[in-house]
Design a protein around this motif. Structure first.
Motif, PDB file in Angstrom:
ATOM      1  N   SER A  11       0.829  -1.211   0.000  1.00 41.24           N
ATOM      2  CA  SER A  11       0.000   0.000   0.000  1.00 41.24           C
ATOM      3  C   SER A  11       0.862   1.258   0.000  1.00 41.24           C
ATOM      4  O   SER A  11       0.528   2.233  -0.669  1.00 41.24           O
ATOM      5  N   GLN A  12       1.967   1.255   0.722  1.00 40.67           N
ATOM      6  CA  GLN A  12       2.853   2.427   0.748  1.00 40.67           C
ATOM      7  C   GLN A  12       3.440   2.686  -0.638  1.00 40.67           C
ATOM      8  O   GLN A  12       3.494   3.831  -1.096  1.00 40.67           O
ATOM      9  N   ARG A  13       3.871   1.633  -1.312  1.00 43.88           N
ATOM     10  CA  ARG A  13       4.412   1.782  -2.664  1.00 43.88           C
ATOM     11  C   ARG A  13       3.327   2.245  -3.630  1.00 43.88           C
ATOM     12  O   ARG A  13       3.562   3.111  -4.472  1.00 43.88           O
ATOM     13  N   LEU A  14       2.126   1.666  -3.510  1.00 40.67           N
ATOM     14  CA  LEU A  14       1.028   1.985  -4.411  1.00 40.67           C
ATOM     15  C   LEU A  14       0.601   3.445  -4.270  1.00 40.67           C
ATOM     16  O   LEU A  14       0.381   4.134  -5.267  1.00 40.67           O
ATOM     17  N   VAL A  15       0.495   3.940  -3.045  1.00 40.17           N
ATOM     18  CA  VAL A  15       0.087   5.327  -2.819  1.00 40.17           C
ATOM     19  C   VAL A  15       1.067   6.285  -3.494  1.00 40.17           C
ATOM     20  O   VAL A  15       0.661   7.224  -4.191  1.00 40.17           O
ATOM     21  N   GLU A  19       0.002   8.693  -6.724  1.00 38.76           N
ATOM     22  CA  GLU A  19       0.131  10.145  -6.643  1.00 38.76           C
ATOM     23  C   GLU A  19       1.057  10.691  -7.719  1.00 38.76           C
ATOM     24  O   GLU A  19       0.824  11.769  -8.260  1.00 38.76           O
ATOM     25  N   ALA A  20       2.117   9.962  -8.066  1.00 37.98           N
ATOM     26  CA  ALA A  20       3.001  10.395  -9.156  1.00 37.98           C
ATOM     27  C   ALA A  20       2.234  10.415 -10.474  1.00 37.98           C
ATOM     28  O   ALA A  20       2.325  11.371 -11.247  1.00 37.98           O
ATOM     29  N   ALA A  21       1.445   9.378 -10.730  1.00 36.86           N
ATOM     30  CA  ALA A  21       0.650   9.323 -11.964  1.00 36.86           C
ATOM     31  C   ALA A  21      -0.427  10.410 -11.966  1.00 36.86           C
ATOM     32  O   ALA A  21      -0.685  11.041 -12.997  1.00 36.86           O
ATOM     33  N   ARG A  22      -1.038  10.635 -10.827  1.00 33.01           N
ATOM     34  CA  ARG A  22      -2.078  11.671 -10.718  1.00 33.01           C
ATOM     35  C   ARG A  22      -1.497  13.057 -11.009  1.00 33.01           C
ATOM     36  O   ARG A  22      -2.098  13.866 -11.721  1.00 33.01           O
ATOM     37  N   THR A  23      -0.326  13.335 -10.482  1.00 31.90           N
ATOM     38  CA  THR A  23       0.345  14.613 -10.727  1.00 31.90           C
ATOM     39  C   THR A  23       0.638  14.804 -12.208  1.00 31.90           C
ATOM     40  O   THR A  23       0.415  15.878 -12.773  1.00 31.90           O
ATOM     41  N   GLN A  24       1.133  13.762 -12.864  1.00 27.05           N
ATOM     42  CA  GLN A  24       1.426  13.844 -14.298  1.00 27.05           C
ATOM     43  C   GLN A  24       0.151  14.031 -15.116  1.00 27.05           C
ATOM     44  O   GLN A  24       0.135  14.791 -16.083  1.00 27.05           O
ATOM     45  N   ALA A  25      -0.930  13.361 -14.733  1.00 26.15           N
ATOM     46  CA  ALA A  25      -2.206  13.503 -15.443  1.00 26.15           C
ATOM     47  C   ALA A  25      -2.681  14.950 -15.384  1.00 26.15           C
ATOM     48  O   ALA A  25      -3.111  15.524 -16.388  1.00 26.15           O
ATOM     49  N   VAL A  71      -9.655   6.217 -11.760  1.00 28.80           N
ATOM     50  CA  VAL A  71      -9.432   7.438 -12.544  1.00 28.80           C
ATOM     51  C   VAL A  71      -8.412   8.286 -11.790  1.00 28.80           C
ATOM     52  O   VAL A  71      -8.567   8.526 -10.596  1.00 28.80           O
ATOM     53  N   LEU A  72      -7.367   8.753 -12.510  1.00 29.58           N
ATOM     54  CA  LEU A  72      -6.315   9.545 -11.879  1.00 29.58           C
ATOM     55  C   LEU A  72      -6.232  10.978 -12.405  1.00 29.58           C
ATOM     56  O   LEU A  72      -5.438  11.762 -11.924  1.00 29.58           O
ATOM     57  N   GLY A  73      -6.992  11.310 -13.391  1.00 30.28           N
ATOM     58  CA  GLY A  73      -6.929  12.687 -13.883  1.00 30.28           C
ATOM     59  C   GLY A  73      -7.600  12.825 -15.219  1.00 30.28           C
ATOM     60  O   GLY A  73      -8.106  11.854 -15.747  1.00 30.28           O
ATOM     61  N   PRO A  74      -7.660  14.014 -15.734  1.00 27.40           N
ATOM     62  CA  PRO A  74      -6.825  15.177 -15.462  1.00 27.40           C
ATOM     63  C   PRO A  74      -7.381  16.141 -14.424  1.00 27.40           C
ATOM     64  O   PRO A  74      -6.707  17.088 -14.042  1.00 27.40           O
ATOM     65  N   GLU A  75      -8.600  15.942 -13.968  1.00 29.68           N
ATOM     66  CA  GLU A  75      -9.228  16.911 -13.063  1.00 29.68           C
ATOM     67  C   GLU A  75      -8.481  16.969 -11.730  1.00 29.68           C
ATOM     68  O   GLU A  75      -8.067  15.944 -11.197  1.00 29.68           O
ATOM     69  N   PRO A  76      -8.318  18.166 -11.145  1.00 26.85           N
ATOM     70  CA  PRO A  76      -7.641  18.266  -9.851  1.00 26.85           C
ATOM     71  C   PRO A  76      -8.452  17.643  -8.712  1.00 26.85           C
ATOM     72  O   PRO A  76      -7.891  17.181  -7.740  1.00 26.85           O
ATOM     73  N   ILE A  77      -9.778  17.633  -8.859  1.00 31.03           N
ATOM     74  CA  ILE A  77     -10.625  16.969  -7.865  1.00 31.03           C
ATOM     75  C   ILE A  77     -11.210  15.732  -8.524  1.00 31.03           C
ATOM     76  O   ILE A  77     -11.969  15.826  -9.490  1.00 31.03           O
ATOM     77  N   LEU A  78     -10.841  14.578  -8.008  1.00 31.78           N
ATOM     78  CA  LEU A  78     -11.295  13.293  -8.548  1.00 31.78           C
ATOM     79  C   LEU A  78     -12.584  12.869  -7.854  1.00 31.78           C
ATOM     80  O   LEU A  78     -12.901  13.360  -6.773  1.00 31.78           O
ATOM     81  N   PRO A  79     -13.299  11.903  -8.428  1.00 36.58           N
ATOM     82  CA  PRO A  79     -14.390  11.309  -7.664  1.00 36.58           C
ATOM     83  C   PRO A  79     -13.803  10.553  -6.461  1.00 36.58           C
ATOM     84  O   PRO A  79     -12.655  10.113  -6.514  1.00 36.58           O
ATOM     85  N   ALA A  80     -14.567  10.429  -5.396  1.00 34.35           N
ATOM     86  CA  ALA A  80     -14.112   9.634  -4.249  1.00 34.35           C
ATOM     87  C   ALA A  80     -13.869   8.203  -4.732  1.00 34.35           C
ATOM     88  O   ALA A  80     -14.671   7.654  -5.498  1.00 34.35           O
ATOM     89  N   LEU A 102     -10.138  15.318  -3.311  1.00 33.94           N
ATOM     90  CA  LEU A 102      -9.203  16.434  -3.284  1.00 33.94           C
ATOM     91  C   LEU A 102      -7.867  16.037  -2.661  1.00 33.94           C
ATOM     92  O   LEU A 102      -6.809  16.373  -3.163  1.00 33.94           O
ATOM     93  N   ARG A 103      -7.926  15.298  -1.592  1.00 32.70           N
ATOM     94  CA  ARG A 103      -6.712  14.880  -0.882  1.00 32.70           C
ATOM     95  C   ARG A 103      -6.016  13.735  -1.624  1.00 32.70           C
ATOM     96  O   ARG A 103      -6.620  13.043  -2.419  1.00 32.70           O
ATOM     97  N   PRO A 104      -4.741  13.516  -1.298  1.00 32.15           N
ATOM     98  CA  PRO A 104      -4.003  12.401  -1.913  1.00 32.15           C
ATOM     99  C   PRO A 104      -4.593  11.044  -1.496  1.00 32.15           C
ATOM    100  O   PRO A 104      -5.270  10.944  -0.470  1.00 32.15           O
ATOM    101  N   PHE A 105      -4.294  10.028  -2.293  1.00 30.34           N
ATOM    102  CA  PHE A 105      -4.616   8.665  -1.889  1.00 30.34           C
ATOM    103  C   PHE A 105      -3.845   8.360  -0.605  1.00 30.34           C
ATOM    104  O   PHE A 105      -2.686   8.794  -0.458  1.00 30.34           O
TER     105      PHE A 105
END
Length: 109
Positions: A11-15, A19-25, A71-80, A102-105
């Motif tokens: 889980s630590q690696r996945l989070v 987040e890296a993929a979400r930032t790039q999206a 879903v990781l992006g491109p929107e800054p606010i994702l669905p829960a 809104l918050r990180p995984f």
């Protein structure tokens, strides 16, 4: 290590990877998804050279994830979204990872 400890490590690696993929999206304005499969998770929708690791292999082959896609992006606010990591050999070993949008995984207690 126990199945629960293995899932916590995954889980630590996945989070960090999500987040890296979400930032790039977000930065590239691309629709990006994470697809969970046997053995790991693959990012879909980013150019190949964008992430150092476009596929994250599980360290422990008994790891499974539900649901099969996020879903990781491109929107800054994702669905829960909630991901459940589970261990094939120990059904009681699970870790939940979630974002309210809104918050990180993050792993949940």
């Amino acid at each position: 290590s126990t199945p629960q400890q293995q899932l916590q490590e995954e889980s630590q690696r996945l989070v960090a990877w999500l987040e890296a993929a979400r930032t790039q999206a977000r930065s590239q304005g691309l629709v990006v998804r994470a697809k969970f499969e046997m053995g790991g998770v693959t990012v879909m929708g980013l150019p190949r050279a964008t992430l150092a690791q476009p596929r994250l292999q599980w360290l422990h082959p008994q790891t499974q994830a539900v649901p099969s896609e996020l879903v990781l992006g491109p929107e800054p606010i994702l669905p829960a979204q909630i991901i459940r990591l589970q261990h094939q050999r120990d059904p009681l070993a699970t870790v939940l990872i979630s974002t309210q949008g809104l918050r990180p995984f993050a792993p949940q207690p």
